[in-house]
Enzyme design. Structure first.
Site, PDB file in Angstrom:
ATOM      1  N   ASN A 205       0.546  -0.838   0.239  1.00  0.00           N
ATOM      2  CA  ASN A 205       0.019   0.661   0.017  1.00  0.00           C
ATOM      3  C   ASN A 205       0.966   1.351  -0.127  1.00  0.00           C
ATOM      4  O   ASN A 205       2.253   1.087   0.027  1.00  0.00           O
ATOM      5  CB  ASN A 205      -0.872   0.221   1.063  1.00  0.00           C
ATOM      6  CG  ASN A 205      -0.168  -0.401   2.921  1.00  0.00           C
ATOM      7  OD1 ASN A 205       0.442   0.798   2.247  1.00  0.00           O
ATOM      8  ND2 ASN A 205      -0.354  -1.218   3.230  1.00  0.00           N
ATOM      9  N   ASP A 274      -4.405  -5.935   5.153  1.00  0.00           N
ATOM     10  CA  ASP A 274      -5.092  -7.268   5.964  1.00  0.00           C
ATOM     11  C   ASP A 274      -5.539  -8.557   5.322  1.00  0.00           C
ATOM     12  O   ASP A 274      -5.918  -9.123   5.777  1.00  0.00           O
ATOM     13  CB  ASP A 274      -6.614  -6.148   5.662  1.00  0.00           C
ATOM     14  CG  ASP A 274      -7.014  -5.404   6.279  1.00  0.00           C
ATOM     15  OD1 ASP A 274      -6.114  -5.253   7.100  1.00  0.00           O
ATOM     16  OD2 ASP A 274      -7.507  -4.701   5.866  1.00  0.00           O
ATOM     17  N   LYS A 284       9.502 -16.689 -10.178  1.00  0.00           N
ATOM     18  CA  LYS A 284       8.326 -16.256 -11.283  1.00  0.00           C
ATOM     19  C   LYS A 284       7.352 -16.820 -12.093  1.00  0.00           C
ATOM     20  O   LYS A 284       7.130 -17.141 -12.332  1.00  0.00           O
ATOM     21  CB  LYS A 284       9.366 -15.149 -12.255  1.00  0.00           C
ATOM     22  CG  LYS A 284       8.480 -14.338 -13.049  1.00  0.00           C
ATOM     23  CD  LYS A 284       9.540 -13.495 -13.651  1.00  0.00           C
ATOM     24  CE  LYS A 284       8.468 -12.391 -14.439  1.00  0.00           C
ATOM     25  NZ  LYS A 284       9.815 -12.248 -15.920  1.00  0.00           N
ATOM     26  N   PRO A 300      -3.169 -11.418  10.549  1.00  0.00           N
ATOM     27  CA  PRO A 300      -3.370 -11.442  12.320  1.00  0.00           C
ATOM     28  C   PRO A 300      -3.524  -9.848  11.885  1.00  0.00           C
ATOM     29  O   PRO A 300      -3.347  -8.971  11.613  1.00  0.00           O
ATOM     30  CB  PRO A 300      -2.478 -11.925  12.612  1.00  0.00           C
ATOM     31  CG  PRO A 300      -1.394 -11.551  11.855  1.00  0.00           C
ATOM     32  CD  PRO A 300      -1.696 -12.532  10.787  1.00  0.00           C
ATOM     33  N   ASP A 301      -4.384  -9.467  13.505  1.00  0.00           N
ATOM     34  CA  ASP A 301      -4.487  -7.911  13.934  1.00  0.00           C
ATOM     35  C   ASP A 301      -3.438  -7.637  14.267  1.00  0.00           C
ATOM     36  O   ASP A 301      -3.509  -8.111  15.672  1.00  0.00           O
ATOM     37  CB  ASP A 301      -6.136  -8.360  14.370  1.00  0.00           C
ATOM     38  CG  ASP A 301      -6.136  -6.385  14.677  1.00  0.00           C
ATOM     39  OD1 ASP A 301      -5.198  -5.311  14.877  1.00  0.00           O
ATOM     40  OD2 ASP A 301      -7.522  -6.392  14.272  1.00  0.00           O
ATOM     41  N   ILE A 302      -1.642  -7.483  14.157  1.00  0.00           N
ATOM     42  CA  ILE A 302      -0.865  -6.961  14.765  1.00  0.00           C
ATOM     43  C   ILE A 302      -1.816  -5.990  15.964  1.00  0.00           C
ATOM     44  O   ILE A 302      -1.483  -6.689  17.573  1.00  0.00           O
ATOM     45  CB  ILE A 302       0.280  -6.380  14.488  1.00  0.00           C
ATOM     46  CG1 ILE A 302       0.656  -7.531  12.957  1.00  0.00           C
ATOM     47  CG2 ILE A 302       1.691  -6.285  14.669  1.00  0.00           C
ATOM     48  CD1 ILE A 302       1.113  -6.727  12.280  1.00  0.00           C
ATOM     49  N   PHE A 318      -4.012   3.226  15.333  1.00  0.00           N
ATOM     50  CA  PHE A 318      -4.283   4.666  13.829  1.00  0.00           C
ATOM     51  C   PHE A 318      -5.260   4.155  12.915  1.00  0.00           C
ATOM     52  O   PHE A 318      -5.620   3.061  13.000  1.00  0.00           O
ATOM     53  CB  PHE A 318      -2.836   4.983  13.113  1.00  0.00           C
ATOM     54  CG  PHE A 318      -2.048   5.723  13.565  1.00  0.00           C
ATOM     55  CD1 PHE A 318      -1.584   5.529  15.355  1.00  0.00           C
ATOM     56  CD2 PHE A 318      -2.033   6.779  13.407  1.00  0.00           C
ATOM     57  CE1 PHE A 318      -0.889   6.678  15.429  1.00  0.00           C
ATOM     58  CE2 PHE A 318      -1.620   7.757  14.007  1.00  0.00           C
ATOM     59  CZ  PHE A 318      -0.715   7.732  14.883  1.00  0.00           C
ATOM     60  N   LYS A 332     -12.960   0.681  15.909  1.00  0.00           N
ATOM     61  CA  LYS A 332     -12.131   0.118  16.047  1.00  0.00           C
ATOM     62  C   LYS A 332     -11.805  -0.161  17.265  1.00  0.00           C
ATOM     63  O   LYS A 332     -10.270  -0.944  17.405  1.00  0.00           O
ATOM     64  CB  LYS A 332     -11.490   0.566  14.714  1.00  0.00           C
ATOM     65  CG  LYS A 332     -11.385   0.354  13.384  1.00  0.00           C
ATOM     66  CD  LYS A 332     -10.611   0.766  12.458  1.00  0.00           C
ATOM     67  CE  LYS A 332     -11.212   0.759  10.927  1.00  0.00           C
ATOM     68  NZ  LYS A 332      -9.872   1.446   9.925  1.00  0.00           N
ATOM     69  N   LYS A 336     -10.647  -3.756  18.472  1.00  0.00           N
ATOM     70  CA  LYS A 336      -9.105  -3.883  19.448  1.00  0.00           C
ATOM     71  C   LYS A 336      -8.366  -4.337  20.782  1.00  0.00           C
ATOM     72  O   LYS A 336      -7.499  -4.602  21.203  1.00  0.00           O
ATOM     73  CB  LYS A 336      -8.158  -3.030  18.288  1.00  0.00           C
ATOM     74  CG  LYS A 336      -8.402  -3.332  16.708  1.00  0.00           C
ATOM     75  CD  LYS A 336      -8.108  -2.275  15.972  1.00  0.00           C
ATOM     76  CE  LYS A 336      -8.545  -2.767  14.176  1.00  0.00           C
ATOM     77  NZ  LYS A 336      -7.312  -3.935  13.836  1.00  0.00           N
TER      78      LYS A 336
HETATM   79  N1  CTP Z   1      -3.715  -3.538  11.927  1.00  0.00           N
HETATM   80  C1  CTP Z   1      -3.061  -4.042  12.769  1.00  0.00           C
HETATM   81  N2  CTP Z   1      -3.339  -5.104  12.074  1.00  0.00           N
HETATM   82  C2  CTP Z   1      -3.369  -5.510  11.095  1.00  0.00           C
HETATM   83  C3  CTP Z   1      -4.343  -4.678  10.600  1.00  0.00           C
HETATM   84  C4  CTP Z   1      -4.293  -2.986  10.878  1.00  0.00           C
HETATM   85  O1  CTP Z   1      -2.152  -4.091  13.444  1.00  0.00           O
HETATM   86  N3  CTP Z   1      -3.722  -6.406  10.332  1.00  0.00           N
HETATM   87  C5  CTP Z   1      -3.828  -2.003  13.276  1.00  0.00           C
HETATM   88  C6  CTP Z   1      -3.393  -0.635  12.461  1.00  0.00           C
HETATM   89  O2  CTP Z   1      -1.627  -0.281  12.518  1.00  0.00           O
HETATM   90  C7  CTP Z   1      -3.912   0.791  12.951  1.00  0.00           C
HETATM   91  C8  CTP Z   1      -5.289  -0.174  12.976  1.00  0.00           C
HETATM   92  O3  CTP Z   1      -5.188  -1.570  12.983  1.00  0.00           O
HETATM   93  O4  CTP Z   1      -3.157   0.587  14.516  1.00  0.00           O
HETATM   94  C9  CTP Z   1      -6.135   0.048  11.969  1.00  0.00           C
HETATM   95  O5  CTP Z   1      -5.846  -0.294  11.158  1.00  0.00           O
HETATM   96  P1  CTP Z   1      -6.814  -0.483  10.068  1.00  0.00           P
HETATM   97  O6  CTP Z   1      -6.257  -0.682   8.361  1.00  0.00           O
HETATM   98  O7  CTP Z   1      -7.890   0.658   9.677  1.00  0.00           O
HETATM   99  O8  CTP Z   1      -7.894  -1.316  10.454  1.00  0.00           O
HETATM  100  P2  CTP Z   1      -8.660  -2.164   9.871  1.00  0.00           P
HETATM  101  O9  CTP Z   1      -8.651  -3.500  11.356  1.00  0.00           O
HETATM  102  O10 CTP Z   1      -7.690  -2.851   9.001  1.00  0.00           O
HETATM  103  O11 CTP Z   1     -10.101  -2.057   9.613  1.00  0.00           O
HETATM  104  P3  CTP Z   1     -10.888  -2.021   7.859  1.00  0.00           P
HETATM  105  O12 CTP Z   1     -10.121  -3.045   7.068  1.00  0.00           O
HETATM  106  O13 CTP Z   1     -11.929  -2.328   8.405  1.00  0.00           O
HETATM  107  O14 CTP Z   1     -10.187  -0.363   8.184  1.00  0.00           O
END
Ligand code: CTP
Length: 392
Positions: A205, A274, A284, A300-302, A318, A332, A336
């Site tokens: 991204n 995500d 390749k 995973p949601d870190i 953030f 959010k 989280k």
């Molecule tokens: N984050 C994370 N791990 C992920 C996704 C997000 O740690 N896999 C953290 C980001 O570093 C940020 C917060 O979660 O601090 C919000 O990230 P954001 O991308 O806005 O949220 P998402 O959980 O991806 O939700 P959405 O896709 O609905 O925007």
């Protein structure tokens, strides 16, 4: 406390005499370093008489025989102030040129740098000067903006040296807040992640990592022990920050969980992908006439994992949202398990991905929120820590 006051060759150099006095009144021992051009306007004798300290002018000056003054002074200083800072001096500082005593001393210094530019308005507006200021600020220098008005060369515009009280206030703020986070461990995730499609391609991204870098710099300035788990990003980190490099979200997750053990503050500034490509190819991928299907599996949601594993830490996320509606960020934060979340409306120009400026809405678990102005990411980071320290 010790201040090195660098004076470069602007007509405003005469005002550096007042600045030296005011810094002394504020409790600093002031040692002055003059560029050659500054000496066209003011004299060594003036500053030596005012400060009671020897001045440095030539790169090879050694007030104490056998001791390299640029290193000694750089080490002893709590802060280096360059006022007035001319376009030439700013551009040399930005480029890392050390062709006189002042720039050499600044190269040898790891201490906070406060710059108060003063010059002709056109020189101030010149792209080179603006680019140098942006770069110096990105590296953590505090810029005390010049004022609008009539300047000595007869033109009108932005270029007058800021007021002496304003410069002194900036210096005091820079040095006085530097122990608030002393002994505290701060862990920050930063930048994008890269999710490989094959060995030569990936999904990523637009995150530049600038906000994560600014948050790390600001925390370091406050005295914290700072670790950043950084995805592949272009933003640089100041020396003193421990940087752990990762590529994928899974790597960031694993390393951050280890790094965050015992952390007092954890900040999720990373733009984590995500999903990762579940059907990743080794080698390749070859072009064919067929459609190619990538299977994306959730990462995973870190930050949620970090919050769950570190109940004693203040964890802040953030949220880059294409809306000014803070309810999405609030949801959010709850989901989280965070202490607060910093939302920025990325539908607005100058905010969010790959910009130098930002504007944050910091939302707390109880629903309250505070908003910053649009500021440089470094200023925004200082604002962020001020708010977090007030609330935690
Ligand atoms: N984050 C994370 N791990 C992920 C996704 C997000 O740690 N896999 C953290 C980001 O570093 C940020 C917060 O979660 O601090 C919000 O990230 P954001 O991308 O806005 O949220 P998402 O959980 O991806 O939700 P959405 O896709 O609905 O925007």
């Amino acid at each position: 406390m010790n201040a090195v006051l660098g004076v470069s060759g602007s007509i405003a150099a005469y005002r550096a005499a007042d600045l030296a006095r005011e810094l002394m009144r504020a409790g600093f021992t002031v040692r002055v370093c003059l560029t050659d051009a500054a000496q066209e306007f003011v004299s060594v004798a003036l500053f030596e008489a005012l400060t009671g300290q020897p001045c440095l002018i030539d790169t090879f000056d050694e007030p104490e025989r056998g001791r390299m003054a640029h290193i000694d002074w750089a080490r002893a200083a709590d802060v280096v102030v360059v006022a007035p800072a001319t376009a030439n001096t700013l551009n040399r500082l930005a480029a890392g040129v050390g062709d006189d005593m002042l720039t050499t001393l600044c190269l040898a210094s790891t201490r906070p740098l406060v710059l108060a530019p003063a010059m002709n308005p056109q020189m101030y507006l010149h792209e080179a000067t603006q680019a140098s200021l942006a770069l110096l600020e990105e590296r953590g220098a505090v810029i005390v903006e010049p004022l609008e008005g009539d300047v000595a060369c007869g033109e009108s515009g932005q270029g007058k040296l800021a007021s002496i009280p304003e410069i002194v206030a900036a210096v005091l703020e820079t040095v006085s807040v530097s122990t608030v986070l002393k002994g505290k461990k701060v862990v920050i995730t930063s930048g994008p992640t890269r999710e490989p499609i094959d060995d030569v391609r990936y999904i990523t991204n637009r995150s530049s990592g600038k906000m994560g870098s600014a948050l790390a710099r600001a925390a370091l300035r406050l005295g914290a022990d700072v670790t950043v788990v950084a995805g592949p990003q272009t933003a640089r980190f100041p020396s003193g920050v421990s940087v752990l490099r990762v590529e994928t979200a899974q790597e960031m997750h694993d390393l951050a969980l280890t790094a965050a053990k015992g952390a007092d503050y954890i900040v999720g500034a990373a733009a984590v992908a995500d999903y990762h490509v579940a059907n990743r190819t080794s080698g390749k991928l070859r072009r064919t006439a067929e459609n190619l299907e990538l299977v994306l599996s959730p990462n995973p949601d870190i930050i949620a994992a970090l919050a769950a594993a570190n109940p004693g830490a203040t964890v802040i996320g953030f949220a880059a949202e294409p809306t000014s509606d803070l309810s999405v960020a609030q949801a959010k934060l709850k989901r989280k398990g965070l202490f607060a979340i910093a939302a920025n409306d990325v539908s607005q120009a100058g905010q969010g991905f790959d910009t130098d400026t930002n504007k944050l809405d910091l939302v707390f678990a109880d629903g309250r929120s505070v908003s910053s102005e649009m500021m440089s990411k470094n200023q925004c980071a200082r604002w962020f820590w001020d708010q977090i320290l007030k609330e935690s």
